[in-house]
Write an enzyme that holds these catalytic residues in place. Structure first.
Site: not given
Ligand code: PXP
Length: 250
Positions: A7, A10, A43, A45, A49, A70, A101, A151, A199
């Site tokens: 992901n 970040h 994602h 949004r 953001r 996402e 999330t 997921e 997550h």
């Molecule tokens: N899966 C989903 C659906 C998410 O919303 C996120 C967070 O953006 C992640 C996985 C990844 O989570 P993390 O950044 O805590 O590894």
């Protein structure tokens, strides 16, 4: 052997902290793929953001492996997904105040809308996944709405391993959270769904989850980007890829 989805939101979050053009999440996607990522997850949004529409377009053109978008059930974003046509869409809840999330999507409360959005996405050939808490009723509702995949939200397990209040982890809480994941995983496989997880997963807590038979992919972001600050993204992804692919062996 489960795959690794990285992901990259970040990276865009860091860019947006200065409202500038770097670091570029599209570069991050390339580095993640060179490190062995099987999937790039982002994602888009409603409040844009972190990832914006330009990023989404460029990711679609650049990513060579699987691209997982996402999105919430909001029609404006569903329209973007339909136009973009990523390989997979993961439906998530979205609320303006959250830092990331929070809970899973409530597929029971939003069953009708979920089915409508799923149909729109499936019609474009997009694989549809729902991000849900590991509860059999939620799995059944996702399946009923026509999703191909789920997921499983692993946040409760992550919090049991590293309690947000700074207290010491309790082994019983960790075991209960792992058992809940197994229950969700089995319900998903029994319903013939592809099962992903994600997550809060980290280099320190991934092993017992990665060792469970039946997961297709883990989506991991924050800890990989955090480690990348020190070792580089390609290396950080390669290290996590080994932990996902060979749990207990590295
Ligand atoms: N899966 C989903 C659906 C998410 O919303 C996120 C967070 O953006 C992640 C996985 C990844 O989570 P993390 O950044 O805590 O590894």
């Amino acid at each position: 052997m489960a795959g690794l989805g990285v992901n990259i939101d970040h990276v865009a979050t860091i860019r947006e902290a200065r409202k500038t053009v770097e670091p570029d999440p599209v570069w991050a996607a390339v580095e993640a793929e060179l490190g062995g990522a099987d999937c790039i997850t982002f994602h888009l949004r409603k409040d844009r953001r972190h990832i914006n529409d330009r990023d989404a377009r460029m990711l679609r053109q650049t990513v060579r492996g699987k691209l997982n978008m996402e999105l919430s059930l909001d029609q404006e974003i569903v329209d973007v997904a339909v136009a973009l046509c990523p390989h997979q869409a993961t439906l998530v809840p979205e609320n303006r105040q959250e830092v990331t999330t929070e809970g899973g999507l409530d597929c029971i409360a939003h069953g009708e809308r979920l089915a409508e959005v799923t149909r729109q996405l499936l019609d474009c050939g997009i694989v549809v996944s729902a991000f849900i808490d590991p509860e059999p009723d939620q799995v059944a509702a996702a399946s009923e709405a026509g999703c191909n995949a789920i997921e499983i939200h692993t946040g409760a397990y992550a919090n049991a391993c590293t309690p947000p209040d700074g207290s010491l982890p309790h082994p019983r809480d960790i075991d209960d959270a792992l058992q809940a994941i197994v229950t969700g995983l089995e319900a998903g496989l029994d319903a013939d769904l592809v099962v992903h997880g994600g997550h809060g997963l980290t280099y320190h807590n991934i092993a017992p989850v990665a060792a469970m038979e039946g997961f297709c992919e883990f989506n991991i972001g924050h800890c990989i980007i955090s480690r990348a600050v020190f070792v580089g993204l390609r290396e950080a992804v390669a290290e996590m890829k080994d932990l996902v692919a060979y749990p207990g062996e590295v």
